[in-house]
Design a protein around this motif. Structure first.
Motif, mmCIF file in Angstrom:
data_model
loop_
_atom_site.group_PDB
_atom_site.id
_atom_site.type_symbol
_atom_site.label_atom_id
_atom_site.label_comp_id
_atom_site.label_asym_id
_atom_site.label_seq_id
_atom_site.Cartn_x
_atom_site.Cartn_y
_atom_site.Cartn_z
ATOM 1 N N TYR A 35 -1.448 1.913 -4.910
ATOM 2 C CA TYR A 35 -1.675 3.256 -4.773
ATOM 3 C C TYR A 35 -3.212 3.402 -4.536
ATOM 4 N N GLU A 36 -4.038 2.480 -5.007
ATOM 5 C CA GLU A 36 -5.514 2.747 -4.896
ATOM 6 C C GLU A 36 -5.735 2.091 -3.521
ATOM 7 N N MET B 206 -4.660 4.776 -0.937
ATOM 8 C CA MET B 206 -5.500 6.024 -0.862
ATOM 9 C C MET B 206 -6.834 5.556 -0.104
ATOM 10 N N CYS C 243 4.316 10.026 1.393
ATOM 11 C CA CYS C 243 3.931 8.988 1.419
ATOM 12 C C CYS C 243 4.814 7.836 0.817
ATOM 13 N N GLN D 143 2.430 -0.545 -10.214
ATOM 14 C CA GLN D 143 1.762 -0.270 -8.787
ATOM 15 C C GLN D 143 0.461 0.460 -8.572
ATOM 16 N N TYR D 144 -0.486 0.326 -9.594
ATOM 17 C CA TYR D 144 -1.622 0.942 -9.658
ATOM 18 C C TYR D 144 -2.530 0.424 -8.322
ATOM 19 N N TYR E 235 -4.962 13.545 -3.417
ATOM 20 C CA TYR E 235 -4.585 12.114 -3.749
ATOM 21 C C TYR E 235 -4.994 12.140 -5.472
ATOM 22 N N LEU F 140 -4.109 9.391 -8.372
ATOM 23 C CA LEU F 140 -3.738 7.888 -8.937
ATOM 24 C C LEU F 140 -3.205 7.859 -10.478
ATOM 25 N N HIS G 25 -0.442 0.963 -14.973
ATOM 26 C CA HIS G 25 0.834 1.306 -14.027
ATOM 27 C C HIS G 25 1.051 0.250 -13.303
ATOM 28 N N MET H 284 5.788 3.347 0.112
ATOM 29 C CA MET H 284 5.197 2.223 0.098
ATOM 30 C C MET H 284 5.390 1.335 1.452
ATOM 31 N N CYS I 89 0.743 -1.003 -0.130
ATOM 32 C CA CYS I 89 0.175 0.040 0.036
ATOM 33 C C CYS I 89 0.806 1.207 -0.049
ATOM 34 N N TYR I 90 0.621 2.335 -0.807
ATOM 35 C CA TYR I 90 1.336 3.453 -0.819
ATOM 36 C C TYR I 90 0.623 4.316 0.236
#
Length: 565
Positions: A233-234, A237, A192, A229-230, A220, A222, A227, A194, A146-147
């Motif tokens: 990121y989601e 968020m 932020c 690492q989408y 935020y 996205l 991507h 990872m 998670c980011y």
């Protein structure tokens, strides 16, 4: 200690939400506690009531029902115990008898617990539900990248369990909650990193299955779905929104003593008792007079009750804010760790194919899945017919139908003489006299002449002397006439009949033709297959009834039905 007849005890309440497995994990814990400490007895229920009995509903004794099950089901010495009805209640068949109090139940349990041990099938059903623990705990976890804002990473290092409260806050959000997420004062998105976060599979699914677009004012942004690492990121968020919502629901300053005192369970019970005793005199909640009396009650409660700090329940938002004030956030350390994170778990378990669902249902019923090879699928239509006839022949009550494999296999007998005598006692000595409706029918269907009264009286006296065999023969001939009449209609022609060795000649009259018996099994199977085909692969009466008796029909394919027909 609690008021009333309930003795002092240790109790608790858990909101398990959508994760029913959490509930059964608690059952496992309660069971093991009573096994480790044999002097303890424990009971557990949920919003459905005695859910332990619901799980073992197929094996419960007939006398046990929701009306008399309170305070009868306990874990004691690691095993389930059920306190039965008293001898007097059982002899009187009084199934609505009052349940014992907690004190009475504990007394009975301590004196003769061996007699109250639940039957083996009941205990087996519950053991199957909680089997696999504690090893199964690890299987319920899911680790994902998670980011996240650095503050959330620091909080989760101190209290990993706060991820559950954050997911629930996001999952159950409303428009008022999202107002706090426009500015993100507590967890701004500028810093932020990872990080690896451990969820339960239920929490992870709740985050993944919700489509959500952040407010543009939140900061935020996205990346594109393509991507690599989408997903991280989601997830980050959504989780950040949950943490921000939790913090927005509590004040930034530490709550004062009065607020702490008035937020505990003692105050809630005190307020409930005031309402029950009409303390507010019917005033509308929120009105000036209501608030005046409420402040008086608060002052009295604060002066009368002192609560140690250890018993004050702290909200997740308050705990997060406290951790932020006492934890050092080392952004560079977090970035170094982010460079060598362990791989995240595979989440392919989120997608379930129809075959996987069938296998899960089979596993739940503890039945093997039929082979996909068509040659190995040996469906016996005779078993289908016999199972349905066994189901129909069972005696049912107002509470529903009994399945053929029910534990109650006692044969039902019917004594005509006893039944007639019982009716005479109920209806009285004049039960044979005709009422007004019977007299009207007698007059309406009287086709004899008035001059033949003597002959009618004589015929009636003869009818009374007819033997039972003659009556049965007369009834059979009457039924045969009805069958002959129906055989020429569309209803009669719709039934399949048994094949005969030689059919009558074409010159035979309809009255002389011997009726061909109806093939009951063939008609039964034909109608079942037609009903099953109409279900179009969905649940329906045919599949539900047959599956409850362990009979599974093949897939709804015309070639299978034609081959087996």
């Amino acid at each position: 200690p609690r008021p009333g007849e309930t003795p002092a005890h240790i109790g608790g309440t858990t909101q398990f939400g959508d994760n029913v497995e959490d509930e059964w994990f608690i059952v496992y814990l309660i069971q093991e506690i009573t096994r480790e400490f044999p002097e303890l007895a424990a009971r557990i229920d949920d919003n459905d009531g005695e859910f332990l009995l619901i799980e073992a509903a197929d094996f419960l004794p007939k006398w046990l029902n929701p009306e008399n099950s309170d305070n009868r089901v306990f874990f004691y010495k690691g095993e389930l115990h059920i306190i039965p009805l008293s001898d007097t209640q059982e002899q009187d068949c009084d199934l609505s008898a009052a349940s014992p109090t907690i004190s009475e139940a504990l007394t009975l349990l301590s004196r003769c617990s061996e007699e109250f041990l639940a039957a083996e099938p009941i205990r087996t059903a519950l053991h199957k539900r909680v089997s696999g623990y504690p090893e199964k705990i690890q299987a319920s976890f899911h680790r994902a990248h998670c980011y996240l804002p650095a503050g959330i990473v620091a909080v989760l290092r101190q209290r990993p369990s706060l991820v559950a409260a954050a997911v629930q806050a996001f999952y159950l959000r409303d428009p008022v909650d999202l107002r706090a997420c426009r500015s993100f004062r507590t967890f701004p998105p500028e810093q932020c990193v990872m990080a690896a976060v451990t969820f339960t599979k239920c929490l992870y699914a709740q985050l993944m299955q919700q489509k959500f677009v952040p407010d543009r004012r939140s900061g935020y942004v996205l990346p594109l779905p393509s991507h690599p690492q989408y997903k991280a990121y989601e997830l980050g968020m959504k989780l950040a929104h949950g943490f921000e919502i939790l913090c927005s629901k509590c004040s930034k300053v530490h709550p004062d003593a009065k607020r702490s005192v008035l937020s505990g369970p003692l105050w809630e019970r005190f307020l409930s008792s005031l309402k029950e005793k009409q303390y507010f005199k019917g005033e509308m909640e929120g009105s000036s007079k209501y608030l005046e009396r409420l402040h008086m009650a608060e002052d009295y409660f604060q002066q009368s009750v002192t609560i140690p700090e250890s018993s004050i329940e702290v909200s997740p938002g308050e705990e997060i804010l406290t951790l932020l004030q006492t934890t050092t956030i080392d952004l560079k350390e977090f970035e170094r760790e982010a460079a060598c994170l362990p791989p995240e778990d595979d989440d392919s378990w989120l997608e379930i194919t129809p075959d996987d669902l069938d296998q899960m249902l089979k596993d739940a019923r503890n039945e093997p899945l039929p082979s996909s090879n068509e040659e190995e699928q040996n469906y016996d239509l005779e078993a289908v017919a016999e199972s349905m006839k066994a189901f129909v022949s069972k005696v049912s009550t107002h509470e529903g139908a009994e399945m053929p494999w029910s534990s109650d296999e006692s044969h039902v007998t019917f004594d005509v003489d006893s039944f007639t005598k019982a009716l005479d006692r109920i209806l009285g000595a004049d039960s044979e006299e005709l009422d007004s409706d019977d007299l009207d029918e007698e007059q309406e269907f009287d086709f004899s002449d008035e001059d033949d009264e003597d002959s009618v009286t004589e015929n009636q006296s003869q009818d009374q002397e007819v033997s039972p065999d003659d009556l049965i023969g007369s009834l059979k001939s009457y039924m045969d006439e009805m069958d002959r009449e129906l055989a020429q209609t569309n209803v009669g022609k719709s039934f399949s009949t048994q094949k005969k060795a030689a059919s009558p000649g074409p010159d035979s009259g309809a009255e002389d033709t011997e009726l061909t018996p109806v093939d009951v099994d063939m008609n039964l199977v034909t109608n079942l297959l037609e009903s099953y085909s109409a279900q179009s692969g969905l649940a329906g009466p045919t599949s539900n009834i047959l599956q409850s008796m362990g009979v599974f029909l093949p897939e709804n394919a015309d070639r299978i039905c034609s081959n087996k027909g």
